[in-house]
Scaffold this motif. Structure first.
Motif, mmCIF file in Angstrom:
data_model
loop_
_atom_site.group_PDB
_atom_site.id
_atom_site.type_symbol
_atom_site.label_atom_id
_atom_site.label_comp_id
_atom_site.label_asym_id
_atom_site.label_seq_id
_atom_site.Cartn_x
_atom_site.Cartn_y
_atom_site.Cartn_z
ATOM 1 N N UNK A 1 20.563 80.963 65.994
ATOM 2 C CA UNK A 1 21.676 80.092 66.314
ATOM 3 C C UNK A 1 21.456 78.834 65.479
ATOM 4 N N UNK A 2 22.469 78.287 64.902
ATOM 5 C CA UNK A 2 22.473 77.262 63.822
ATOM 6 C C UNK A 2 22.601 75.971 64.361
ATOM 7 N N UNK A 3 22.818 75.639 65.602
ATOM 8 C CA UNK A 3 23.328 74.501 66.103
ATOM 9 C C UNK A 3 22.126 73.216 65.647
ATOM 10 N N UNK A 4 20.744 73.510 65.665
ATOM 11 C CA UNK A 4 19.830 72.577 65.357
ATOM 12 C C UNK A 4 19.774 72.561 63.949
ATOM 13 N N UNK A 5 20.450 73.510 63.157
ATOM 14 C CA UNK A 5 20.292 73.408 61.504
ATOM 15 C C UNK A 5 19.223 74.575 61.333
ATOM 16 N N UNK A 6 19.443 75.182 60.079
ATOM 17 C CA UNK A 6 18.292 76.026 59.487
ATOM 18 C C UNK A 6 18.026 75.642 58.274
ATOM 19 N N UNK A 7 16.889 76.260 57.740
ATOM 20 C CA UNK A 7 16.310 75.740 56.531
ATOM 21 C C UNK A 7 16.238 76.959 55.753
ATOM 22 N N UNK A 8 16.447 76.677 54.257
ATOM 23 C CA UNK A 8 15.956 77.612 53.225
ATOM 24 C C UNK A 8 15.053 76.806 52.463
ATOM 25 N N UNK B 1 22.834 78.191 56.480
ATOM 26 C CA UNK B 1 21.484 77.370 56.632
ATOM 27 C C UNK B 1 22.070 75.773 55.946
ATOM 28 N N UNK B 2 21.500 74.751 56.447
ATOM 29 C CA UNK B 2 21.973 73.506 56.240
ATOM 30 C C UNK B 2 21.213 72.795 55.481
ATOM 31 N N UNK B 3 19.889 73.024 55.185
ATOM 32 C CA UNK B 3 18.971 72.197 54.459
ATOM 33 C C UNK B 3 18.264 73.138 53.642
ATOM 34 N N UNK B 4 17.954 72.571 52.243
ATOM 35 C CA UNK B 4 17.214 73.221 51.447
ATOM 36 C C UNK B 4 16.081 72.512 50.890
ATOM 37 N N UNK C 1 10.586 77.679 62.350
ATOM 38 C CA UNK C 1 10.107 77.359 60.915
ATOM 39 C C UNK C 1 9.719 75.698 60.863
ATOM 40 N N UNK C 2 10.322 75.234 59.744
ATOM 41 C CA UNK C 2 10.088 73.678 59.464
ATOM 42 C C UNK C 2 10.770 72.844 60.752
ATOM 43 N N UNK C 3 10.072 72.066 61.229
ATOM 44 C CA UNK C 3 10.436 71.151 62.395
ATOM 45 C C UNK C 3 10.725 72.128 63.711
ATOM 46 N N UNK C 4 10.361 73.330 63.510
ATOM 47 C CA UNK C 4 10.837 74.257 64.804
ATOM 48 C C UNK C 4 12.017 75.129 64.461
#
Lengths: 635, 296, 225
Positions: free
Chosen positions: A223-230, A268-271, A351-354
């Motif tokens: 789920x991408x509600x909180x954001x996802x990281x690459x 993903x929202x942030x790299x 992962x990053x920030x949970x």
């Protein structure tokens, strides 16, 4: 200034002021590329000079300055161009100048050689004495691509480095860079991207070889509600490996492009790019590249007017090998000390920030644009069935042609070492190749037929690793190598797991004893038992592979260990406690060694054979390194 | 040959009592929103002072609300951070595998002998700090040594003494008279295309480049060395370190616009045409040495 | 509920239960040094290793940190587990021979020989003191410093901590230093094993207001005059 769909905007701003250009649609990107193509003059004589870290160390910056000086003084700016690039791979030969379109390859160039090279290029001639010559046959090569070192490679990633000035985004775009985005954005199908990567068969280039497409699929499902990281893992900690540095330094935009594609496919929202701080030039080039991509509208909010937003930040490591491990890397990104934690939960879950996170290695990211450029199926034809694509290795150590080599997977070690590397650098025979850094093992010379792929290397007790390939000859002591890696690991272990912290310390202690002639045969059994338990009981990848250097050298070079223990003799002449220096009849009595001996252990009249006082000798090897007639023996 | 790196750049040595908490606050401000928070903050403090002073760490703890134990733990975990002041010069020997098999250990031993310290220590006169590093990624050229940001390849035991001597003398200093890598450039105004060359004012033995600078409602002249590679300047008013100034053409009085931003310090870079072709970009921040001579 | 089998016995546990908790629920003993109820699991001592999965992909994991997974097969006393456990105990004993806790564990596991060079370390870096200080005492006076073989526990800058309340919880939980803390000469009583703190017992004048968990004090036998 800003407008939508205004005709000729790109062209206009390109002519007027390229620095304020911001693209707002896929069509504008296409337009920019075609303008860049038009202005590209492939036939203009051009000097290509590498300014990567290795060539920099050999003095390439001086060469570049002299070239600039000469061009300005002689007012040649219209006739000859200069391109400063990242690493070409043949670092041994630096600093070098490659000419276009001739493809002449001038190696180990001096400051005074520049005018001759420029003039030769302008009249389409060659500076014969500076061309690369094969050190064995003396054969001269007029074209770079005929040189054996380059000829046997397949340089789909590294090949781009020489065509691009890494601090100019337009160079990259002119070479077809960011063109994949056009297809990706117009298809508007995230799942298609993930499926393409799966089809390509690409596996993680960081060492473990986990299928990249599968990883992405797992992230896409989160789920991408909180954001996802690459995350791009550029914490290239393996000593003796520098592929990632060269790609980052030489072609940072390919990483950015790969990450944009990945973000679109996985939503993903942030790299984040995590780079080690030992690579200042890579950090610098990456920062410039990120900024350029942001200014051009390829990163940030609403990329190319598609409504898709993604940005990349850079995090600089502070020097800890263990941060290459995924969970430690995540903690480091969060600003904590790099201690790994238990998996599960895996980074793709937490992962990053949970938040769900996918971590891929630099080289993996660099492969992504290639998959979409050539098509996944075509990409999969390179290499072998389960090991597709090419892999970059850093071929270093006791080998003639050191540098970076890119080869299709499934090639044999022999082909890399002999066809590309040119065999041993000295007179001594090759003994082994170490792959995988501190987590890997040694492949003995009689097994050089092994295919270089994830499974075959694991079978022989090593790993693919990130691509370090350190060649060792008869003058390399395998006990010393195991000891070296264990010393490295006992310092680099985070120290959390008792088994890893104490285990590496105790393994080092035993290896040190053996190399000091204090080892016993019981030590060997204990070493093996300890190594196996450390492998079994530690939490993260560092500990679980820490035993590999010991286990693989024990497996293939038991005789060497036994010789150290029973005969108190180091056959390679490395372990100081087990060797003695003496001067043989070659000595011409030049007194060079007497002058350098820090202990005053050498005596002798001029033109008389000198003598080393074994009691005073600290075995530093200074005498041997200055002797011109090979008169210092090590036994 | 100077590698541009904040990491190894320590022109100044600071003692604990010279730490200005304002500087620390500025650094905290800068990284308040960026990723890698604490590590990045500590990296910047380390680059500024050459080590992590206790007062600085205490300030970081107070301001960020993170406990001192955490901050100290992070500072002690990473190799790059040092809790003790370092020497004026930093010699760093690479101990990567490729360097190891080519004898880097002997090079370290020679450094240790010459300096009378062991790796990780600083000489008593605070001249040199000796460090080892796991891998610098210049593996084809091992053993590699870096002194104050300058890379040296294929270092042998016998070369060590000479390297130390060079380091002591200062590797950043260029011999303007002898060094053939230094050459004069004639820079022009991007508006009126008139040369900045000023034959009446000589710097480094060559006519200087004259322009006007504006800062803080003050205007005055600046004369810069025309040598590419020399940073010598003379100014009418003293320009404080780190100040960003705007340049004004002495002929047509128009301001020279900064177009791109400096990759080192984010200040505007000013592009100007160069006689003979191409252009040169100069960072407008006082003290930043970023210059780019573009011939494309 | 999550279903798994431990040593062939079926058990259903709640999500988030660790393998260690599940095994202890069934009554299987698993030795631990860095585990304590009420503190977050850490996985440092590696004594609680159990074997999961099936050959050839079976592997050892630390049961105190590994969450129960559906269908998992766990073995707590396989030969692989025992071999690992014995080796770790041998390593522990070689480094911290003075600890009664470690002596007892080693003895119970039949460690009869000492093949490593003898060391006399104060601390096995299990981190119990760090965690109790942070999680139960809310103090964060001590923490880990450095890494690898140089890792240690102590206060920042090795200075007396501003936030330490001299509660003594760190000493109370330490598995390695019990024996030495019973010395009654002040200089020997400083237990470097858990922290570079001034032990409460030495500052006699403060003894009255001390929040000492050790009642009667096991850290030292100094009686207040």
């Amino acid at each position: 200034m800003k407008r939508m769909g205004e005709n000729g905007y790109v062209k206009q701003s390109f002519v007027q002021d390229t620095e304020t250009l911001r693209l707002s649609s896929v069509n504008e990107l296409k337009e920019l590329r075609s303008i860049l193509f038009e202005t590209l003059d492939e036939n203009k004589p051009r000097l290509v000079i590498c300014a990567g870290t290795a060539c920099h160390a050999s003095g390439s910056n001086g060469i570049i300055r002299i070239v600039k000086k000469y061009i300005l003084e002689k007012r040649l700016a219209d006739k000859v161009a200069l391109r400063i690039t990242g690493c070409h791979g043949f670092c041994e030969m630096g600093p070098f100048i490659l000419t276009e379109p001739q493809q002449a390859f001038y190696v180990q160039v001096g400051l005074g050689d520049v005018p001759r090279i420029v003039e030769a290029l302008l009249s389409d001639k060659y500076v014969e004495d500076l061309l690369y010559r094969d050190p064995a046959t003396g054969e001269k090569y007029y074209s770079r691509d005929d040189i054996p070192f380059f000829k046997h490679q397949q340089r789909s990633i590294l090949g781009l480095n020489e065509k691009i000035d890494p601090i100019r985004i337009y160079d990259y775009i002119a070479q077809g860079g960011y063109s994949v985005l056009e297809e990706v954005f117009s298809k508007q199908n995230a799942d298609w991207i993930v499926q393409q990567v799966k089809r390509s068969g690409l596996r993680g280039r960081g060492g473990a070889g986990f299928p990249t497409g599968l990883k992405w699929e797992m992230l896409a499902k989160q789920s991408g509600d909180q954001g996802k990281f690459l995350v791009c893992n550029a914490d290239e900690g393996d000593p003796g490996a520098y592929m990632d540095r060269s790609v980052l330094e030489g072609n940072p935009h390919s990483i950015i492009e790969g990450m944009i594609i990945g973000a679109y496919g996985t939503r993903a929202t942030e790299g984040i790019v995590y780079v080690r701080n030992e690579y200042p030039l890579a950090v610098k080039h990456l920062k410039i590249a990120l900024k350029q991509a942001q200014e051009l509208g390829l990163l940030g909010d609403n990329i190319l007017g598609t409504g898709f937003s993604f940005d990349i930040k850079i995090v600089i490591g502070a020097g800890a090998f263990v941060c290459g491990e995924e969970t430690a890397l995540i903690r480091s990104i969060e600003g904590k000390s790099g201690e790994p934690r238990q998996r599960p939960p895996f980074p793709v879950q937490k992962g990053v920030d949970g938040k769900p996170t996918v971590i891929n290695n630099v080289e993996t990211w660099a492969n992504i644009p290639l998959i979409f450029k050539s098509g996944a199926d075509k990409f999969a034809t390179v290499g072998t069935e389960n090991n597709t694509g090419t892999k970059i290795f850093s071929l270093v150590g006791k080998i003639k042609n050191t540098g970076l080599v890119e080869v299709p997977m499934g090639i044999t070690v022999k082909e890399i070492v002999y066809d590309i590397g040119g065999g041993a650098s000295g007179k001594a025979e090759l003994k082994a190749v170490q792959t995988g850094g501190p987590s890997g093992g040694c492949i003995p010379a009689n097994m050089f037929d092994v295919s270089v792929d994830y499974e075959s290397l694991a079978e022989v007790g090593s790993i693919m690793g990130s691509g370090g390939m350190i060649v060792m000859d008869e003058n390399t002591c395998m006990v010393d190598i195991a000891r070296y890696f264990m010393n490295f690991l006992k310092n680099e272990s985070c120290g959390k797991c008792f088994a890893c912290r104490k285990g590496t310390q105790r393994m080092y202690e035993i290896l040190d004893d053996i190399s000091n002639g204090k080892g016993t045969l019981e030590h060997l059994d204990l070493l093996k038992e300890l190594a196996e338990v450390v492998k079994d009981t530690t939490m993260c990848g560092l500990g679980q592979t820490a035993s590999n250097p010991v286990l693989s050298t024990l497996r293939y070079f038991t005789d060497e260990y036994i010789e150290h223990i029973e005969k108190k003799h180091c056959p390679a002449g490395v372990c100081k406690a087990l060797i003695t220096y003496s001067i043989n009849e070659n000595c011409v009595g030049c007194q060079a060694c007497i002058r350098v001996c820090p202990e005053g252990a050498i005596t002798g009249e001029k033109k008389q054979r000198h003598v080393i006082d074994a009691a005073k000798c600290i075995k530093c090897g200074a005498c041997r390194s200055v002797c011109k007639v090979e008169a210092v023996d090590v036994v | 040959m100077k590698q541009d790196t904040a990491i190894l750049n320590r022109d100044n040595l600071y003692a604990e009592e010279e730490i200005d908490s304002k500087d620390i606050l500025r650094i905290l401000e800068k990284y308040a929103r960026s990723r890698g928070g604490l590590v990045a903050i500590l990296e910047e403090i380390q680059s500024k002072y050459g080590y992590l002073p206790e007062t600085a760490l205490r300030t970081v703890s107070e301001r960020t609300g993170r406990s001192l134990v955490d901050i100290y733990g992070v500072a002690a975990f990473y190799r790059f951070f040092s809790l003790k002041p370092k020497g004026k010069h930093l010699a760093c020997v690479c101990l990567g595998t490729a360097c190891h098999v080519r004898g880097a250990q002997e090079v370290v031993e020679e450094f240790e002998q010459q300096l009378g310290i062991t790796a990780g220590q600083t000489t008593e006169d605070r001249e040199f700090t000796l460090e080892t590093v796991n891998c610098l990624g210049a593996c084809a050229l091992g053993p590699v040594v870096v002194i104050d940001g300058h890379y040296f390849s294929k270092v042998e035991r016998s070369k060590v003494k000479q390297l130390l001597d060079q380091g002591r003398k200062g590797l950043d200093k260029l011999d303007i008279e002898k060094d053939e890598r230094i050459f004069p450039v004639d820079v022009r105004c991007p508006h009126c295309n008139q040369s900045f060359k000023d034959e009446t004012f000589i710097i480094d033995g060559y006519p200087s480049l004259k322009a006007n600078v504006a800062m803080d409602h003050k205007q005055g002249w600046i004369r810069m060395s025309s040598l590419y590679g020399s940073y010598n300047v003379c100014t009418e008013h003293e320009i404080p370190e780190d100040m960003i100034v705007s340049f004004i053409c002495p002929h047509c009085d128009s301001e020279i616009p900064g177009t791109s931003t400096c990759s080192e310090c984010e200040a505007p870079m000013m592009p100007m045409p160069v006689d003979g072709g191409g252009r040169i970009k100069i960072c407008t921040r006082r003290g930043c040495k970023n210059r780019m001579l573009d011939l494309v | 509920m999550i279903n798994l089998t431990i040593n062939g016995l079926h058990v259903a546990v709640e999500k988030g239960t660790t393998l260690l908790e599940a095994a202890r629920f069934l009554g299987f003993p698993i030795p631990t040094l860095c585990h304590m109820e009420g503190l977050s699991p850490y996985g440092a001592c590696r004594l609680c290793m159990v074997e999961i999965g099936e050959a050839p992909r079976a592997k050892l994991v630390s049961s105190c940190t590994y969450p129960a997974e559906e269908g998992l097969k766990v073995r707590t006393t396989s030969s692989r587990v025992l071999r690992a456990r014995r080796m770790i105990l041998e390593l522990l004993l070689a480094s911290c021979p003075q600890s009664k806790t470690i002596q007892d564990l080693a003895s119970a596991h039949g460690i009869r020989r000492q093949r490593f060079r003898q060391e006399y370390e104060d601390c096995i870096l299990c981190g119990l003191c760090v965690r109790i200080c942070e999680e139960q005492m809310m103090a964060k006076a001590i923490g880990f410093r450095s890494r690898g073989e140089n890792r240690s526990i102590g206060t920042p800058f090795d200075a007396k901590s501003d936030v330490c309340r001299l509660c003594g919880a760190c000493m109370y939980v330490c598995p390695a230093c019990q024996l030495r803390c019973t010395y009654n000469e002040p200089e020997k009583a400083i237990c470097g094993g858990c922290a570079n703190l001034t032990p409460p017992c030495i500052e006699k004048e403060q003894f009255d207001d001390m929040m000492c968990y050790m009642d009667p004090c096991v850290a030292c036998e100094i009686k207040k005059d």
